[in-house]
Design a protein around this motif. Sequence first.
Motif, mmCIF file in Angstrom:
data_model
loop_
_atom_site.group_PDB
_atom_site.id
_atom_site.type_symbol
_atom_site.label_atom_id
_atom_site.label_comp_id
_atom_site.label_asym_id
_atom_site.label_seq_id
_atom_site.Cartn_x
_atom_site.Cartn_y
_atom_site.Cartn_z
ATOM 1 N N VAL A 1 0.853 -1.233 0.060
ATOM 2 C CA VAL A 1 0.331 0.102 0.076
ATOM 3 C C VAL A 1 0.775 1.212 -0.147
ATOM 4 C CG1 VAL A 1 -1.784 -1.013 1.282
ATOM 5 C CG2 VAL A 1 -0.101 0.011 2.467
ATOM 6 N N GLN A 2 0.249 2.345 -0.344
ATOM 7 C CA GLN A 2 1.082 3.723 -0.506
ATOM 8 C C GLN A 2 0.353 4.133 0.910
ATOM 9 O OE1 GLN A 2 0.856 6.018 -4.102
ATOM 10 N NE2 GLN A 2 2.485 7.606 -3.129
ATOM 11 N N LEU A 3 1.377 4.781 1.577
ATOM 12 C CA LEU A 3 0.912 5.549 2.974
ATOM 13 C C LEU A 3 0.956 6.929 2.484
ATOM 14 C CD1 LEU A 3 3.752 3.672 5.263
ATOM 15 C CD2 LEU A 3 1.501 3.172 4.935
ATOM 16 N N GLU A 4 0.387 7.767 3.415
ATOM 17 C CA GLU A 4 0.185 9.071 3.422
ATOM 18 C C GLU A 4 1.414 9.849 2.976
ATOM 19 O OE1 GLU A 4 -1.995 10.573 6.659
ATOM 20 O OE2 GLU A 4 -3.629 9.174 6.418
ATOM 21 N N ALA B 1 4.310 0.597 1.440
ATOM 22 C CA ALA B 1 4.581 -0.249 2.551
ATOM 23 C C ALA B 1 4.125 -1.691 2.396
ATOM 24 C CB ALA B 1 3.821 0.164 4.135
ATOM 25 N N LEU B 2 4.485 -2.774 2.992
ATOM 26 C CA LEU B 2 4.241 -4.074 2.689
ATOM 27 C C LEU B 2 3.737 -4.453 4.199
ATOM 28 C CD1 LEU B 2 4.169 -6.828 1.364
ATOM 29 C CD2 LEU B 2 6.256 -7.499 2.232
ATOM 30 N N THR C 1 9.060 -0.936 4.714
ATOM 31 C CA THR C 1 8.656 0.388 3.737
ATOM 32 C C THR C 1 9.528 0.633 2.704
ATOM 33 O OG1 THR C 1 9.651 1.929 5.367
ATOM 34 C CG2 THR C 1 7.292 1.367 5.712
ATOM 35 N N ILE C 2 9.412 1.239 1.722
ATOM 36 C CA ILE C 2 10.180 1.524 0.459
ATOM 37 C C ILE C 2 9.981 2.686 0.289
ATOM 38 C CG2 ILE C 2 10.963 1.080 -1.811
ATOM 39 C CD1 ILE C 2 10.098 -1.661 -1.363
ATOM 40 N N GLN C 3 10.889 3.896 0.109
ATOM 41 C CA GLN C 3 10.683 5.246 -0.052
ATOM 42 C C GLN C 3 11.642 5.494 -1.306
ATOM 43 O OE1 GLN C 3 11.800 7.931 3.128
ATOM 44 N NE2 GLN C 3 11.018 9.394 2.076
ATOM 45 N N PHE C 4 11.122 6.119 -2.304
ATOM 46 C CA PHE C 4 12.078 6.466 -3.526
ATOM 47 C C PHE C 4 12.085 8.091 -3.523
ATOM 48 C CE2 PHE C 4 9.686 2.682 -4.981
ATOM 49 C CZ PHE C 4 10.930 2.036 -5.577
#
Length: 92
Positions: free
Chosen positions: A20-23, A28-29, A41-44
Amino acid sequence: MSIQQLKELFGNQDAVLELVQLENGELALRNAGSENAPLVTIQFNDEVRALLGENTAMVAQHMIQAALLGLIEKQANQWQAEVMDEPPKIFS
């Protein structure tokens, strides 16, 4: 990570995971329907996000799949080593 650790993380039933995409824009998995903190969590950064465009979630999904496959492969290699009753010097 051992099977016992995975059971503690996911419970004794099959895990249903969702990406899902967080705010804040991070991907996030997490366990589906869970209110607990995400597992990953993955942040680009903005430059990479612009480069990936609508493929951002797909790339994150492939990153997570690769990590899970690596974990499964490592566990399988350890099980195989235990069956042989002699630990290998190198896990492949």
